[in-house]
Design a protein around this motif. Structure first.
Motif, PDB file in Angstrom:
ATOM      1  N   TYR A 138       0.522  -1.343   0.071  1.00 52.40           N
ATOM      2  CA  TYR A 138      -0.473  -0.082  -0.143  1.00 52.40           C
ATOM      3  C   TYR A 138       0.869   1.353  -0.039  1.00 52.40           C
ATOM      4  CZ  TYR A 138       0.934   0.814   4.547  1.00 52.40           C
ATOM      5  OH  TYR A 138       1.421   1.050   5.906  1.00 52.40           O
ATOM      6  N   ASN A 142      -0.923   3.720  -2.319  1.00 58.28           N
ATOM      7  CA  ASN A 142      -1.566   4.581  -1.421  1.00 58.28           C
ATOM      8  C   ASN A 142      -1.269   6.011  -1.803  1.00 58.28           C
ATOM      9  OD1 ASN A 142      -4.362   3.743  -2.106  1.00 58.28           O
ATOM     10  ND2 ASN A 142      -4.041   2.451   0.077  1.00 58.28           N
ATOM     11  N   GLU A 150      -2.853  -0.196  -7.409  1.00 61.34           N
ATOM     12  CA  GLU A 150      -3.372  -0.933  -6.721  1.00 61.34           C
ATOM     13  C   GLU A 150      -4.050  -1.865  -7.322  1.00 61.34           C
ATOM     14  OE1 GLU A 150      -7.013  -0.824  -3.071  1.00 61.34           O
ATOM     15  OE2 GLU A 150      -6.343   1.612  -4.076  1.00 61.34           O
TER      16      GLU A 150
END
Length: 553
Positions: A138, A142, A150
């Motif tokens: 992540y 992110n 993702e």
């Protein structure tokens, strides 16, 4: 864009603790001159690394070793600000969505092969491949907002659609889904370090960086030996591109399991740098020894397994959260300058204007937890929980366990919470003490009810704190899930109004306090003893120990 660039400058100027020699500190040499090995520094690592593989490491001990062996596109300078690393320069598009890194052409791996843009692209591809199992996937798709990262992780697109392109051997283009004001700081972080694809395939994923013969370096040091659970010896890397700035030939990392053993070794001249407990720091100062003290971006908490049949109940979590005094814990166990964690995010984290994010948050929404116990509230929460769960205190006593480490501080910590939970709530929990590696494995597998753990920020922005608890997040070991929390976090990722972005994080903090997936305990204040042998440039900061600039007498 002006506000984004302003935050970049604010983050670049964030000050950490830089330890350099002074006349007063030179007196330390008379008391504890340090180890006798020539041009060698021995450092307390405290624990066996769980993994120094950049694709899987998560603990501070893991990253301390990685930072010696590998170098990112950017690297911390003498003041812990991000500057050129393997990338000597970069271009940033006007909209902040495309970074083009220009790599040096004189950087080689310790096996003689060239470090190229593909080494970074391959590393990031592996980190964002679900089968690799990295907890920090992540962090790329992110936190760093790599375009389509993702989707790739979820198997919804091919790698060619991800915003990472090797333009040539020494040029890497990175496209982002949203502007990230702290993006260059992320390029210094271990998960984004390069991986030599040929070497990785040759030794195999299971062996990679598990022992000296399976390691390869493009950083200031190479691994000489690794005696597991005892010590790691690193030698200066003669092929490192910045080798002329590396003064110390050998770093030895010792793994001491108890604070008394650690201090005795320091006084005996067996180690040069150790962490101190609060009592030990006072003892050393009373001897006239100059210690180094600073407040870290580190917070400790109790994790509640939100998928557990009992801890899934919010009122039970809040009962435990209210039953103990954070101030009493610090006074009884730590005995240092640590502060009660009445919020999750600690004080040193920078807000949008460069001032303390936490101070601004408290001014806006107030403190969300008390430093002291609220026994009446704890008992009320417990009564509600028992009714909702249809169970008894005896049922809870038979079920609830707390996983902790095996250090003396961890054992004392467990005893503190065990006694408070028993005295206030009547629940007699069981303590499971284990090695850090076993503790990490149980946590990652969800095999815990309560777990005492800590978190240190990976970079100087609130996002490194709040993205932990996003639904499905790699470090969301409590399996917390809240739609409003996820929405506030998603807004913070794309919000170019930095003041409004900061308020998104306030929302996250308020939801954490209300839902209580964790019980925040304290913000850590650390004290270190550094022998008279170490004379300058040793940096203790929030994210890493920076050894490139250390020198010895």
């Amino acid at each position: 864009m002006k506000r984004l660039l302003a935050l970049v400058l604010v983050l670049a100027m964030a000050v950490t603790c830089c330890v350099t020699a002074s006349a007063e500190e030179n007196n330390n040499a008379d008391l504890y001159p340090g180890t006798t090995e020539e041009n060698t520094i021995v450092v307390d690592l405290s624990m066996e690394p769980t993994s120094i593989n950049s694709l899987s490491g998560t603990y501070s001990a893991d990253f301390k070793i990685m930072n010696c062996l590998l170098t990112g596109l950017c690297a911390h300078d003498e003041n812990s600000n991000p500057g050129p690393g393997v990338a000597e320069s970069w271009d940033i598009a006007e909209d902040g969505l495309t970074y083009t890194f220009h790599l040096r052409d004189d950087v080689v791996w310790s096996n003689g092969t060239q470090v190229t843009a593909n080494d970074y692209a391959f590393a990031w591809k592996m980190a964002m491949t679900a089968e690799t199992g990295t907890e920090y996937a992540y962090f790329l798709y992110n936190t760093a907002a790599i375009l389509n990262g993702e989707k790739f992780y979820n198997g919804e697109c091919d790698w060619e659609e991800v915003g990472v392109k090797v333009l040539d051997d020494y040029t890497l283009e990175v496209k982002l889904a949203a502007p990230i004001p702290y993006f260059l700081s992320l390029m210094t972080f271990g998960t984004l370090f390069p991986v030599n694809e040929a070497f990785y395939n040759e030794v195999g994923a299971d062996n990679y960086f598990m022992d000296p013969e399976y390691t390869i370096s493009c950083g200031p040091y190479v691994m000489d030996t690794w005696t597991h659970d005892s010590e790691i010896i690193l030698k200066k890397n003669p092929t490192y591109f910045d080798a002329d700035k590396v003064s110390v030939d050998t770093f030895v990392w010792k793994m001491y399991t108890t604070s008394d053993t650690r201090l005795n070794a320091f006084k005996a001249g067996e180690v040069d740098v150790i962490s101190l407990t609060g009592d030990q720091a006072v003892q050393m100062k009373n001897e006239g020894f100059v210690t180094h003290d600073f407040v870290e971006q580190t917070e400790y908490h109790i994790l509640f397994n939100c998928e557990d049949k009992y801890m899934s109940n919010k009122n039970l979590r809040k009962a435990i959260d209210a039953c103990y005094s954070r101030s009493a814990y610090i006074a009884a166990i730590l005995k240092d300058q640590s502060q009660p964690a009445t919020m999750f995010c600690p004080g040193p984290v920078a807000g949008f204007d460069g001032n303390s994010f936490r101070d601004a948050m408290v001014a806006e929404i107030g403190e969300l937890r008390s430093a002291e116990a609220d026994e009446a509230a704890a008992k009320d929460y417990l009564a509600k929980a028992l009714e909702e769960l249809g169970c008894t205190v005896e049922d809870l006593s038979a079920h609830i366990t707390m996983n902790v480490g095996d250090s003396d501080t961890a054992v004392n910590t467990a005893a503190f919470f065990q006694e408070n939970i028993r005295t206030v709530l009547g629940i007699d929990i069981t303590v499971n003490s284990m090695t850090t590696k076993a503790l990490s494995a149980e946590r990652n597998n969800g095999n815990f009810v309560l777990d005492f753990s800590g978190w240190g920020g990976d970079y100087n922005d609130p996002m490194t704190w709040y993205d932990m608890w996003e639904t499905g997040g790699g470090n969301n070991s409590v399996k917390f899930s809240n739609a409003d929390y996820d929405a506030a976090l998603a807004d913070a990722r794309t919000n170019t109004d930095l003041e409004a972005r900061q308020k998104d994080f306030y929302t996250c903090e308020q939801i954490l306090a209300e839902e209580c997936p964790i019980s925040t305990v304290y913000y850590r204040s650390s004290s270190y003893a550094i022998s008279g042998k170490v004379t300058g440039g040793y940096i203790l900061d929030t994210w890493q120990n920076n050894f490139r600039f250390a020198t010895v007498k």
